[in-house]
Motif scaffolding. Sequence first.
Motif, short mmCIF file in Angstrom:
data_model
loop_
_atom_site.label_atom_id
_atom_site.label_comp_id
_atom_site.label_asym_id
_atom_site.label_seq_id
_atom_site.Cartn_x
_atom_site.Cartn_y
_atom_site.Cartn_z
N SER A 1 16.58 5.25 -14.93
CA SER A 1 15.94 4.14 -15.64
C SER A 1 15.25 3.19 -14.67
O SER A 1 15.06 2.03 -14.97
CB SER A 1 16.99 3.38 -16.45
N ALA A 2 14.89 3.69 -13.49
CA ALA A 2 14.24 2.86 -12.48
C ALA A 2 12.87 2.42 -12.96
O ALA A 2 12.17 3.15 -13.66
CB ALA A 2 14.12 3.62 -11.17
N GLN A 3 12.49 1.22 -12.58
CA GLN A 3 11.18 0.69 -12.91
C GLN A 3 10.49 0.25 -11.63
O GLN A 3 11.13 -0.15 -10.66
CB GLN A 3 11.28 -0.51 -13.85
N PHE A 4 9.18 0.30 -11.66
CA PHE A 4 8.38 -0.13 -10.54
C PHE A 4 7.39 -1.18 -11.04
O PHE A 4 6.85 -1.06 -12.13
CB PHE A 4 7.62 1.06 -9.92
N TYR A 5 7.19 -2.20 -10.22
CA TYR A 5 6.31 -3.30 -10.60
C TYR A 5 5.12 -3.36 -9.66
O TYR A 5 5.23 -3.08 -8.47
CB TYR A 5 7.06 -4.64 -10.52
N MET A 6 3.99 -3.76 -10.20
CA MET A 6 2.78 -3.94 -9.40
C MET A 6 2.16 -5.28 -9.79
O MET A 6 1.98 -5.57 -10.98
CB MET A 6 1.77 -2.82 -9.67
N ARG A 7 1.88 -6.10 -8.79
CA ARG A 7 1.23 -7.38 -9.06
C ARG A 7 -0.27 -7.19 -8.97
O ARG A 7 -0.77 -6.48 -8.10
CB ARG A 7 1.64 -8.41 -8.01
N LEU A 8 -0.99 -7.89 -9.82
CA LEU A 8 -2.45 -7.80 -9.83
C LEU A 8 -3.05 -9.16 -9.52
O LEU A 8 -2.60 -10.18 -10.00
CB LEU A 8 -2.94 -7.36 -11.21
N LYS A 9 -4.09 -9.14 -8.72
CA LYS A 9 -4.84 -10.35 -8.43
C LYS A 9 -6.23 -10.17 -9.01
O LYS A 9 -6.99 -9.30 -8.59
CB LYS A 9 -4.91 -10.59 -6.92
N HIS A 10 -6.56 -11.00 -9.98
CA HIS A 10 -7.87 -10.93 -10.62
C HIS A 10 -8.92 -11.57 -9.73
O HIS A 10 -8.61 -12.36 -8.83
CB HIS A 10 -7.83 -11.64 -11.97
N MET A 11 -10.17 -11.24 -9.98
CA MET A 11 -11.26 -11.81 -9.21
C MET A 11 -11.27 -13.34 -9.34
O MET A 11 -10.99 -13.87 -10.42
CB MET A 11 -12.60 -11.26 -9.73
N ASN A 12 -11.53 -14.03 -8.26
CA ASN A 12 -11.61 -15.50 -8.22
C ASN A 12 -10.28 -16.16 -8.58
O ASN A 12 -10.25 -17.28 -9.08
CB ASN A 12 -12.71 -16.03 -9.13
N GLU A 13 -9.18 -15.48 -8.34
CA GLU A 13 -7.88 -16.08 -8.62
C GLU A 13 -7.40 -16.85 -7.40
O GLU A 13 -7.54 -16.40 -6.27
CB GLU A 13 -6.87 -15.01 -9.00
N TRP A 14 -6.82 -18.02 -7.62
CA TRP A 14 -6.41 -18.90 -6.53
C TRP A 14 -5.05 -18.53 -5.97
O TRP A 14 -4.72 -18.87 -4.86
CB TRP A 14 -6.38 -20.34 -7.04
#
Length: 94
Positions: free
Chosen positions: A3-16
């Motif tokens: 039941s392992a999960q993996f996370y990915m963070r996203l940075k949108h364009m022009n994000e501070w």
Amino acid sequence: MSSAQFYMRLKHMNEWHPNGRSYLTFAANGSLQTADDVRRRSVGYQVAQMIYPVHIAYVGGLWWFLLALAGGVVLLALPVTGVWFWLKRGGRKN
């Protein structure tokens, strides 16, 4: 089955925010489970996310970091000096 999960963070364009604020969650087999776009969250949550880089002194450079550090030291020194002055005058009211 795991039941392992993996996370990915996203940075949108022009994000501070330096690391991005949105998340993708994947199952162990690689299938996408959830997609959390912070831009579609409530205004209160977005404001809290905007304050975080200021809170950790990530923005503002060295001067902001030193100002935040000095403010923290002063707040720690207030109760210590208060007790010290109270003990110095004998612990009683004149």
